[in-house]
Design a protein around this motif. Structure first.
Motif: not given
Length: 593
Positions: A497-502
């Motif tokens: 699972n890849l979670n990309i967020s600012e």
């Protein structure tokens, strides 16, 4: 007892010859590589001395000088090599009587008609023969055309001379006696002057300078434009390789063990311009490993290639919206490599050229694009780019590794063209594919993937085990690039699972990697030692603080600020801010452990 004996010697007056040879280098007609050898050449030219060309040895070209015994005896002197000297004052104009310079032995003396003639026993200095090499090898001097004279007709004042060949004033030689002079003249015109002379530093005086002088004198032009001075081959202890010392490496043994291409690439890649080469058998592993890498990559491409992959040229891809970021990146890197490689070859930095194509094929094409291509190998665009990039790379590499590149190239599908890679054209530069923006975006992806791989390796996470990853991308542009190409990160870094967020909080007990203002968190609950992770971050923090101290010291130095180029000063300022950002991030991570 054997004692040396003085005798008369033949000399060549070098001063007049040196003037034009000196000017040829000063005006840039002839260039030395490395350039430092120019000074050595000019120093010798400016302090030139007459050249003794007589040698008292058994073998060599005999000096084309003959002596008339009768003339010499009448003048009370013997052969000039004799110890007897003429003590009588000679009449003006008779000093050289009895001395005949001729290409062939004269039948009789032109002065007295005597047939008692003998040739000088000395031979020419070896370098006297060698300095004629650039043009003498083509049959120079050529035979002069024979002529037929006829009686003048009415109104003609002088006999008319006509050549014995209606079509040309040149005489065609008998092939059995040396070939066709017309053909040889054409070859001389084509090959003289040549492009480059490759030689050693110790014969700049003996051979290089003399070829320049005699070439300008007889051919009215320089013999070559560039002079490449190579270094000395030494063993790994720095001792010059020599048969007498027994420290040489037999190239045949190297070829049998590693292959001829491996031998060529290894030596070229470690031979910097004008520098000595430190050679050991282990260094040939560089070329062998590279050849294996190229062969395996080519096999993968060929196994997955369809015949229609050759029907579209790369130029048709310019601006194609169907190209992925990886497609655009490998094309950008290909043409940058082409430019760098070509410039290195033209400036005679062959090792730079070898290392540049090595870097592109191994670390960009094989390590990254091939791995990404596996994700969409059935896609037509992917196959075409794989085929075309490989083919152009082979053409670049061919001068250095001719055998393996020819073998692979012959197996690539092609519709038409040359029968061999060695006679194909040099790849055409297509600058429209070069993009700094694409390089930057793909560079970001590569750095992120490498950072995740490094985290996995540092904590000994099994290669086939998928992990969860959180990426905090503070900038919108970074967030956009990572999100749009998340599939590359997921597949190449083996992420579940890849979670990309600012805006994202660091998960508890997570391994951390920081890339400028981007933070990567890999939760390690249950699989890591928290104390060990804390120690790693503290060590990295100490290193950054030490570097920050050095950078700040530079920026406080007024001499550095005033004397260093503006871009260097700005780079130091940028690095200072970057370090501060990383330090701040690391301190936050440490406080959360």
């Amino acid at each position: 007892m054997i004692e040396p004996r003085l005798s008369k010697q033949w000399f060549v007056r070098m001063g007049p010859l040196a003037v034009k040879a000196d000017e040829a280098v000063k005006r840039g007609k002839i260039r030395f590589y490395p350039h430092r050898w120019t000074k050595v050449y000019l120093n010798w030219m400016e302090n030139i001395r007459d050249w003794c060309i007589s040698r008292q040895i058994w073998w060599g070209h005999r000096i084309p000088v003959y002596y008339c015994k009768q003339c010499l005896n009448n003048d009370k002197i013997r052969n000039p090599k004799s110890e007897i000297r003429n003590t009588r004052k000679q009449k003006p104009g008779t000093e050289n009587r009895g001395i005949i310079v001729s290409k062939t032995k004269p039948e009789k003396c032109p002065e007295c008609g005597s047939t008692e003639i003998e040739q000088d026993s000395d031979v020419l200095d070896t370098w006297f023969s060698s300095w004629l090499w650039p043009f003498a090898t083509f049959g120079w001097p050529f035979e002069q055309p024979s002529a037929i004279s006829h009686q003048p007709s009415a109104g003609e004042k002088e006999p008319k001379t006509v050549p014995n060949d209606d079509s040309s004033s040149e005489v065609l030689r008998d092939p059995a006696k040396g070939g066709n002079s017309r053909k040889q003249k054409a070859e001389l015109k084509y090959f003289y002057p040549t492009n480059i002379l490759v030689t050693a530093q110790e014969i700049i005086f003996f051979w290089v300078a003399r070829m320049v002088m005699i070439g300008i004198e007889f051919m009215k032009d320089i013999p070559f434009r560039d002079v490449y001075i190579h270094g000395t081959v030494r063993d790994d202890t720095g001792t010059k390789m020599s048969k007498s010392l027994g420290n040489i490496i037999d190239p045949i043994e190297v070829i049998n063990q590693f292959g001829s291409d491996a031998l060529r690439f290894s030596i070229i890649s470690i031979t910097a311009q004008g520098q000595d080469v430190f050679l050991s058998p282990q260094k040939f592993e560089i070329g062998r490993n590279f050849a294996n890498k190229l062969w395996n990559a080519s096999r993968f491409v060929l196994m997955n290639l369809k015949e229609d992959a050759v029907k579209k040229d790369l130029c048709q891809f310019a601006g194609d919206p169907a190209l992925s970021l990886a497609d655009k990146w490998i094309l950008s890197r290909l043409y940058q490599a082409l430019g760098d490689f070509t410039r290195s070859i033209e400036s005679h930095r062959i090792n730079d050229a070898a290392n540049r194509i090595y870097e592109f094929i191994w670390h960009e094409f094989c390590d990254w694009y091939l791995e990404i291509a596996k994700l969409s190998i059935d896609r037509q665009h992917t196959q075409i780019i794989l085929c075309k990039v490989l083919e152009k790379s082979l053409r670049l590499l061919h001068p250095i590794m001719p055998f393996i590149t020819e073998e692979i190239w012959q197996r690539l599908p092609r519709e038409h063209g040359s029968d061999s890679i060695m006679i194909t054209s040099w790849p055409h530069m297509q600058k429209e594919f070069i993009s700094k923006k694409v390089d930057s975006e793909m560079g970001l992806l590569i750095n992120v993937i490498q950072a995740i791989r490094n985290l996995r390796a540092s904590w000994h996470i099994e290669h086939n085990k998928h992990v969860d990853v959180f990426i905090k991308a503070a900038k919108k542009t970074v967030h956009s690039v990572l999100s749009e190409n998340a599939v590359y990160i997921t597949k190449l870094a083996r992420i579940g699972n890849l979670n990309i967020s600012e805006k994202i909080e660091k998960p508890r007990h997570s391994a951390v990697a920081v890339i400028k203002d981007t933070e990567i968190f890999l939760p390690l609950a249950g699989i890591i030692d928290i104390d060990k992770e804390k120690k790693r971050l503290e060590d990295k923090l100490d290193g950054l603080l030490a570097e920050l101290k050095i950078v700040e010291g530079k920026l406080r130095n007024k001499g550095f600020i005033s004397k260093a180029p503006e871009d260097v000063v700005q780079k130091a300022r940028d690095r200072k801010e970057s370090i501060k950002a990383e330090v701040s991030s690391l301190r936050k991570n440490l406080s959360s452990l």
